[in-house]
Design a protein around this motif. Structure first.
Motif, PDB file in Angstrom:
ATOM      1  N   HIS A  57     -38.757   1.833  60.850  1.00  0.00           N
ATOM      2  CA  HIS A  57     -39.304   1.473  62.169  1.00  0.00           C
ATOM      3  C   HIS A  57     -38.875   2.489  63.225  1.00  0.00           C
ATOM      4  CE1 HIS A  57     -40.909  -2.823  61.771  1.00  0.00           C
ATOM      5  NE2 HIS A  57     -40.740  -2.363  60.548  1.00  0.00           N
TER       6      HIS A  57
ATOM      7  N   SER B 206     -45.219 -10.326  59.726  1.00  0.00           N
ATOM      8  CA  SER B 206     -46.467  -9.859  59.125  1.00  0.00           C
ATOM      9  C   SER B 206     -46.465 -10.070  57.614  1.00  0.00           C
ATOM     10  CB  SER B 206     -46.682  -8.377  59.442  1.00  0.00           C
ATOM     11  OG  SER B 206     -46.785  -8.166  60.825  1.00  0.00           O
TER      12      SER B 206
ATOM     13  N   THR C  44     -37.338 -10.257  62.643  1.00  0.00           N
ATOM     14  CA  THR C  44     -38.408  -9.399  63.156  1.00  0.00           C
ATOM     15  C   THR C  44     -38.081  -8.903  64.568  1.00  0.00           C
ATOM     16  OG1 THR C  44     -40.041 -10.603  61.844  1.00  0.00           O
ATOM     17  CG2 THR C  44     -40.875  -9.266  63.675  1.00  0.00           C
TER      18      THR C  44
ATOM     19  N   SER D 212     -43.377  -1.691  56.628  1.00  0.00           N
ATOM     20  CA  SER D 212     -42.314  -2.657  56.332  1.00  0.00           C
ATOM     21  C   SER D 212     -42.392  -3.135  54.889  1.00  0.00           C
ATOM     22  CB  SER D 212     -42.427  -3.861  57.281  1.00  0.00           C
ATOM     23  OG  SER D 212     -42.284  -3.466  58.620  1.00  0.00           O
TER      24      SER D 212
ATOM     25  N   ASN E  77     -40.616  -9.445  57.374  1.00  0.00           N
ATOM     26  CA  ASN E  77     -40.897  -9.728  58.778  1.00  0.00           C
ATOM     27  C   ASN E  77     -42.075 -10.702  58.869  1.00  0.00           C
ATOM     28  OD1 ASN E  77     -43.110  -8.147  58.201  1.00  0.00           O
ATOM     29  ND2 ASN E  77     -42.537  -6.457  59.549  1.00  0.00           N
TER      30      ASN E  77
END
Length: 256
Positions: A134, A213, A62, A202, A211
């Motif tokens: 991202h 989250s 992450t 993501s 990641n």
């Protein structure tokens, strides 16, 4: 009376928004596994969190994605801001309107669109596609943090540097970058913050790579362990600190 209702409304709104987060933070220090029973103050769940290799690997990924995405988005966003600032107003306004789209489009629409694009051009979903996604949604945050600093800059500085013998690249490096650096740093911090806690985009642009989250989401579906309270608390505090730094920098820039 109006002030009373305004204050009451604000208080209820803040309570509704932040009471669950406060409860989560308190439970992360609860020695008991039960949410209904307080077993005393303990750091047990934080110790277990940092002893779990799977979560530490996800944390490393992450942070790595957030750092790389922030670095690339900062470069792209800064160069784009300089280019847009140098354009004619009509073309600049059109490109700025397009650049606003990633910030205003719902995350689920952005995530599904990027996923379909990667599938269409036959790029396997994974670490690389998550990183590209991202970078895509981080860049506008840098762009719109740098543009105000360019508008505040003296328009004659660049031409004066050229008249004094600087090459265009050197003039950008020696004159423009120092002037816009506060906006660049603020944009980078904002991009890092957005990348650190992103879930929806993501989720749609990765496969087995996850990641933090996504780890929390998966844990919530199975039944949340207290270690997830600790992980969520640390993520909340990290994002909060970054946002406070961004707001502080923005306030100082407005004052100056």
């Amino acid at each position: 009376m109006r002030k009373f209702f305004r204050g009451t409304y604000l208080g209820l709104l803040l309570t509704f928004l932040y009471a669950p987060i406060v409860v989560m933070i308190i439970l992360s220090f609860n020695a008991s596994k039960s949410r209904a029973k307080w077993g005393g103050f303990s750091l047990t769940w934080y110790e277990r969190l940092f002893s779990r290799a799977d979560i530490m690997n996800v944390l490393y990924m992450t942070l790595l994605i957030a750092l790389i995405a922030t670095a690339v988005a900062t470069i792209l966003g800064t160069l784009a801001a300089i280019g847009i600032h140098a354009m004619k107003s009509r073309n600049a306004n059109m490109i700025m309107s397009i650049s606003y789209l990633p910030m205003t489009t719902p995350d689920i629409v952005t995530g599904v669109s990027l996923m379909l694009m990667f599938v269409f051009i036959k790029i396997p979903l994974g670490y690389g596609t998550m990183l590209l996604a991202h970078i895509a949604f981080d860049t506008p945050y840098v762009l719109f943090s740098v543009l105000p600093k360019l508008r505040q800059m003296n328009v004659n500085l660049y031409e004066a540097a050229l008249d004094l013998g600087c090459t265009p690249l050197k003039a950008v490096r020696k004159v423009i970058l120092p002037e816009i650096m506060p906006g660049v740093v603020t944009g980078a911090l904002l991009a890092f913050t957005m990348s650190l806690d992103d879930f929806v985009i993501s989720y749609f642009t990765s496969n087995t790579d996850r990641n933090l989250s996504m780890i929390i989401y998966a844990a919530a579906r199975k039944g949340i362990e207290p270690t997830i309270y600790a992980l969520s608390t640390l993520m909340f505090l990290a994002v909060l600190v970054l946002l406070l730094i961004v707001n502080k920098r923005s306030s100082l820039e407005n004052v100056s």
